[in-house]
Design a protein around this motif. Sequence first.
Motif, PDB file in Angstrom:
ATOM      1  N   CYS A 165       0.826  -1.221   0.000  1.00 59.51           N
ATOM      2  CA  CYS A 165       0.000   0.000   0.000  1.00 59.51           C
ATOM      3  C   CYS A 165       0.862   1.274   0.000  1.00 59.51           C
ATOM      4  CB  CYS A 165      -0.903  -0.005   1.237  1.00 59.51           C
ATOM      5  SG  CYS A 165      -1.834   1.520   1.428  1.00 59.51           S
ATOM      6  N   THR A 167      -0.142   4.312   0.596  1.00 60.47           N
ATOM      7  CA  THR A 167      -0.517   5.212   1.706  1.00 60.47           C
ATOM      8  C   THR A 167       0.123   4.740   3.009  1.00 60.47           C
ATOM      9  OG1 THR A 167      -2.619   5.596   0.594  1.00 60.47           O
ATOM     10  CG2 THR A 167      -2.461   6.347   2.857  1.00 60.47           C
ATOM     11  N   PRO A 177      -4.955  -1.382   4.446  1.00 58.03           N
ATOM     12  CA  PRO A 177      -5.976  -2.135   3.697  1.00 58.03           C
ATOM     13  C   PRO A 177      -6.490  -3.374   4.430  1.00 58.03           C
ATOM     14  CG  PRO A 177      -3.809  -2.318   2.657  1.00 58.03           C
ATOM     15  CD  PRO A 177      -3.686  -1.303   3.733  1.00 58.03           C
ATOM     16  N   CYS A 211      -7.416   6.266   1.748  1.00 56.58           N
ATOM     17  CA  CYS A 211      -7.169   5.286   0.676  1.00 56.58           C
ATOM     18  C   CYS A 211      -7.426   5.971  -0.663  1.00 56.58           C
ATOM     19  CB  CYS A 211      -8.092   4.083   0.831  1.00 56.58           C
ATOM     20  SG  CYS A 211      -8.143   3.047  -0.656  1.00 56.58           S
ATOM     21  N   CYS A 217      -2.923  -3.276  -3.092  1.00 57.66           N
ATOM     22  CA  CYS A 217      -3.247  -4.317  -2.104  1.00 57.66           C
ATOM     23  C   CYS A 217      -3.923  -5.507  -2.775  1.00 57.66           C
ATOM     24  CB  CYS A 217      -4.139  -3.743  -1.007  1.00 57.66           C
ATOM     25  SG  CYS A 217      -5.581  -2.839  -1.623  1.00 57.66           S
ATOM     26  N   ALA A 228      -9.125  -3.624  -1.915  1.00 58.67           N
ATOM     27  CA  ALA A 228      -9.515  -2.335  -2.507  1.00 58.67           C
ATOM     28  C   ALA A 228     -11.026  -2.297  -2.745  1.00 58.67           C
ATOM     29  CB  ALA A 228      -8.771  -2.101  -3.813  1.00 58.67           C
ATOM     30  N   ILE A 231     -12.776  -1.794   0.566  1.00 57.08           N
ATOM     31  CA  ILE A 231     -12.654  -0.403   1.025  1.00 57.08           C
ATOM     32  C   ILE A 231     -13.638   0.487   0.262  1.00 57.08           C
ATOM     33  CG2 ILE A 231     -11.081   1.580   1.196  1.00 57.08           C
ATOM     34  CD1 ILE A 231      -8.800  -0.515   1.623  1.00 57.08           C
TER      35      ILE A 231
END
Lengths: 276, 120
Positions: A165, A167, A177, A211, A217, A228, A231
């Motif tokens: 990831c 982030t 994630p 995100c 991910c 993803a 999320i």
Amino acid sequence: MTESSTKQIAFKVQRYDPEQGDAPHWQQFAVPSSRGMTVLEGLIYIKENLDSTLAFRTSCRMGICGSCGMLINNYPHLACHTQIEEFHSNTLTVRPLPNLSIIKDLVVDLTPMFNNHKSIKPYILRQDAQEMENPTAEFAQIPQELNDFLQFAYCIKCGICVAACPTSASDRLFLGPQALAQCYRYCADGRDEGQQERFSLVDTDHGIWRCHLAGACSEACPKGVDPALAIQLLKRRLASQALGLRKKQQPSSVVSPPAETKPKIPFPEFTVKGSE
Amino acid sequence: MRATRFHLLHMITGVLIAVLLGIHMVRLHLDSILDWFGVDTTDSTSWESMIARASEGIWAALYIALLAVALYHALYGLRGIILELTPSVKAGRIITWSFIMIGIGAFGWGTYVPLHLLSS
């Protein structure tokens, strides 16, 4: 291993021992590799034959336990799930997972990931505490309801999505994630009533809206889980609720377990009779 | 739902920027289209024309709205980037309040001209 079917693979492994005070450095090992051999088997060969001080985590050797996540040729993989010949190269670089601090060599500290996982309350939350504590029956769930979150329940908590990831690489307070996907997994479970409680945990400055849907991910996940997607679905739930568009879900009811039934096909007779 | 509401507002302001900036761009630069609709676009980029437009209530409201949505969208986005790069609760609070002050200051400064022209 026969002579003809083996070839030498150079394993470039990142070594680091904080107790020794050295900076991370590379060490190269020559490993005889045969068809079907995994990177984990190569590392086990090194530990057993070349350098017993090499540290790495492993347990099941079949992609179930999530212990052997590492960066192989600059991409996060499970070492037990990755064959050496996949890379079509005579050199392999093996490093610990990024975005996590190193304990030793290829062993990373997964504590922050597990803490984030625990923080989103990854278990069924119900209002009827009495039934939860002393269950008298089962919570009903039809197969279609199970399908809504089943793929997210396959997470083995290996940390590969967190390592991939972007982030998580820059924001160490980001939930990551893994935790966010598991938050959706439990919110989407019809038996659960803890959505509001979890929303307050992910609806923060370093929560779900950090995100950016890079999708790294989902691409890296060795179990085919799509964090993803989870999320995005969780974002949709939050946005719908903020706009007042979401109807309140009725939690699944408590039903008696199915009565014992006779098997439809009779159990076959034993072909070998015991001596009487 | 605080972060969600702020983020939704960020997305809505993104759409509003496209609409309001689109109106501004069409008025200033797409003369041939406006001529076809019969709008007088003579010298629309000159200083006098701009001052005259800003003195009209509807244009002043459009520019003030564009300033507000652009400031929110830009500052919220920048705040997000900085929060990611300086992950600390205390730093986050300082960054948030700094951006609120910058936003209010820039909005007050930016609305002064159209409001002044409207009142004169």
